[in-house]
Design a protein around this motif. Sequence first.
Motif, PDB file in Angstrom:
ATOM      1  N   UNK A 265       0.831  -1.206   0.000  1.00  0.00           N
ATOM      2  CA  UNK A 265       0.000   0.000   0.000  1.00  0.00           C
ATOM      3  C   UNK A 265       0.861   1.250   0.000  1.00  0.00           C
ATOM      4  N   UNK A 266       1.886   1.268   0.832  1.00  0.00           N
ATOM      5  CA  UNK A 266       2.730   2.456   0.886  1.00  0.00           C
ATOM      6  C   UNK A 266       3.495   2.652  -0.414  1.00  0.00           C
ATOM      7  N   UNK A 267       4.003   1.591  -0.999  1.00  0.00           N
ATOM      8  CA  UNK A 267       4.737   1.726  -2.253  1.00  0.00           C
ATOM      9  C   UNK A 267       3.838   2.275  -3.355  1.00  0.00           C
ATOM     10  N   UNK A 293      -5.767   6.634   3.665  1.00  0.00           N
ATOM     11  CA  UNK A 293      -4.962   5.469   4.013  1.00  0.00           C
ATOM     12  C   UNK A 293      -3.778   5.865   4.907  1.00  0.00           C
ATOM     13  N   UNK A 294      -3.162   7.003   4.600  1.00  0.00           N
ATOM     14  CA  UNK A 294      -2.035   7.442   5.410  1.00  0.00           C
ATOM     15  C   UNK A 294      -2.473   7.840   6.809  1.00  0.00           C
ATOM     16  N   UNK A 295      -3.692   8.321   6.939  1.00  0.00           N
ATOM     17  CA  UNK A 295      -4.202   8.655   8.267  1.00  0.00           C
ATOM     18  C   UNK A 295      -4.307   7.416   9.142  1.00  0.00           C
ATOM     19  N   UNK A 296      -4.646   6.280   8.536  1.00  0.00           N
ATOM     20  CA  UNK A 296      -4.672   5.033   9.315  1.00  0.00           C
ATOM     21  C   UNK A 296      -3.271   4.634   9.765  1.00  0.00           C
ATOM     22  N   UNK A 297      -2.258   4.969   8.958  1.00  0.00           N
ATOM     23  CA  UNK A 297      -0.881   4.710   9.372  1.00  0.00           C
ATOM     24  C   UNK A 297      -0.522   5.542  10.603  1.00  0.00           C
ATOM     25  N   UNK A 307       6.089   7.083  10.786  1.00  0.00           N
ATOM     26  CA  UNK A 307       7.152   7.862  10.150  1.00  0.00           C
ATOM     27  C   UNK A 307       6.949   7.961   8.643  1.00  0.00           C
ATOM     28  N   UNK A 308       6.708   6.824   7.991  1.00  0.00           N
ATOM     29  CA  UNK A 308       6.556   6.863   6.536  1.00  0.00           C
ATOM     30  C   UNK A 308       5.265   7.576   6.143  1.00  0.00           C
TER      31      UNK A 308
END
Length: 844
Positions: A265-267, A293-297, A307-308
Amino acid sequence: MFERSLSDLIKGLRSHRGKDEAKFVATLMDEIRTEVRSGDMDVKAEAVLKLTYLQMLGYPAANASFHMLEVMASPRFHQKQVGYLAASQCFNQETDVLILATNMIKKDLRSSQPLDVAVALNGLSHIATPDLAQHLAPDVIAMLNHSRAPVRKKAVLALASIIAKYPDALQQSWDRLRDRLEDAEQSVVSATVNVICELARRDPKAFLPLSPQFFQILTTSTNNWMLIKIIKLFGALTPHEPRLVKKLLPPITTIIQTTPAMSLLYECMHTVIIGGMLTGPGGDELASTCVEKLATFLDDEDQNLKYIALLALVKILPSHPHLVALHRDTIFESVEDPDLSIRLRALDLVSGMASRSNLRDIIQKHMAHLEPTSATSAASSLKAALGAPSTSSSGPSPFNSASYRLEIVTRILRLGAHDTYANIVDFEWYVDTLVRLARIAKVVSAQGSVGDGDEQVGAKIRDQLIDVTMRVRGVRAHAVERLRRLLEDADEFLDRARGDEGEVLHAAAWCCGEYCSEVPYPPALILSMVRRTQLLIDKTSSTTRAALIHNGVKLFAWWAMSLSEKWEEPMGEQIRDLAKDVGKALEDWCREGTEAEVLERAMEYRALFRLIEVDLDGYCAKSKKNEGGVEGSNKVTEKSINEEEVDKPRSLHLLSPLFFGHALGPVAKKAQAKVGVPLGLDLESWIVEPSKWSIVLDSGEDVKGAAKGKVAATVPPDDGPVDAEEQKRRLREAKEARLRRERASPFYLSDEKTKRKEVVSEDLDDVPIVQLNLDDLGLPMTKDKSKNGEAVRDEAPAPASASASTPPVLEKEEMPSDEEEAVVKKTVAVKSKKGKKKRSEVVV
């Protein structure tokens, strides 16, 4: 069969660790030297294996290189494997015996035993040199079509090392490498993708022709690891081929919405960000999905995912700041995270969200990390400014490390100076912030010493204080007031300084000296600026000390000049006492060991102050004498005293011409281009006299033509014979240069009617008038117009003040005076009925 096995060697090393280990290893080396010379290949292989283990512990094994080659050449697989293992561990690019291994490796690659081929490929990938790669590349490429899938996979992986040493192998293996992307065995495809990804780091553009195969793998493969590699590869290819973005958008969007794998997902999100997919068609919807999606990270307990996620949000922020702002609550919580790396990335996001409306609160938030007591209120005000609900907290625990404080201070200064202070609304507040920052920074810069350059914190604060005060006229009074207090408390300020914060005193001295009129009572500040202290010497640079002396004397000069306008006799003693105190302070700076710039300023100003002291002493003595005479007699009436002109010391204006020539203001970057050429400067004058040049005529021209001005060009005298082509080239270049000079001249009139344009001057008074001397024009002389038979010119005579040697001078146009109008009368040409102009006459 042999004395020790590898297991016995390991047990012996462990038992002798810390005591007699060197002696035990020396004994082992003696045994191994004997064993490697044995004719029994098993003994030799075991000895090589033990030597390899010792080499891993740091002991040298270069002397057994030839014996390792012997074990590599063994027909038995387990011995061959030991030999290749030892070679891959002990050999390097400078190993001499590698040249003997070429035919042996070639033989193993052509073996009918797959195990021999596999071990040779594995060993070659570690020991490949440019020579080995060039000679063995065809054999490795041939293995790409091997019937066994493991061999094909190892051949692909070994090919990466071959290409790294011998780049031409990529072109030779291109077709077969492309076929391996469609191999029936997924392990071979995975190895091929891995090799191409590594090679694409150096030159991604070379692999654009393989995009169809990559896209096929992206849409059909279910291997997450392979998909990550393919997406990374597309991230490197899209900058070179923008048309790929439209093709990749649907499959990548599907993966983002459906995959449960965090790494994949991140890639995918990283690829769409760096590939510019968020700014194209459909980018807003994709950006919204990525931010969610990044908010869930950010909410995940894994610090790596936090961090990512912050890294990715920083890259999304420039194109979609409104989407990032939706998750500001979580970002603010990350600012207080105990992990330093997460905190810094969160501060990057907060800094990127700065605007005119919230800059003040964001800077206060940054300042709170330097002052822990104000952290809670700063965090609440920041959230309120950005529209986030405030939450109660006990406040952060900011790190006290110098690197962290340096990072915070640098961010504050960068935020304030962004786009030439575009986000600052209240400059008085910003000046207060800079002064406060100088007091609480306590940071030692990377250089670690005072006066090392612009990278220091104190130097940056100094430059911004001077810049803001000079640019913003309305903040000067407030800035001088704050900096005046800083100068008066210089000892306390320097005592608390831990880095180069003392450089801020340079800005304080400069502002108080440049804007003297804003200082309420100069005498107290003057002594604070010129006095010499040990703290000032230890914690400031020589340029700062020189600035303090210079601006202290400048402030004295302004004060003395201002007193002369409202002079009263009692002021003489006051200014005399101050002048003596300043002179004494300057004498303290004139000691040995002082820097050259400080010493020079102190000595020069001390000499001037001696003159001022002598003059003021004489004036005070004269005033006392006059006062005594007035008290002893009543000969002077009150009216005569009032009418008598007040006598002032002449030294009051001794220093002012040194400092107050003109006001200093900010200068734009392109201001120099708008400065005209000074009057009297002739940019067209000869640098080399014409007599040192020879005249070259066009073919067919004669001297008579040259006399009439038909000269083609002037070129330097030839050092030797020049052929016809070179002469034509010189003539052509000289002619083009002359035409360019003529067209650039404001007095050049073109004879091409098609290019003429009517030019109307906006201000005719600014048009320069050229004074010409008629003797320089070369007009023909005539005798029939002279009364006494002397030759005269056909045109009107030149002015009497002109001479043959006077060059043309550009002057500003002046209106004639009334006397000139009475003498010179001009008649204006009047159009006749037929539309023709009558001749103008000049009447004297």
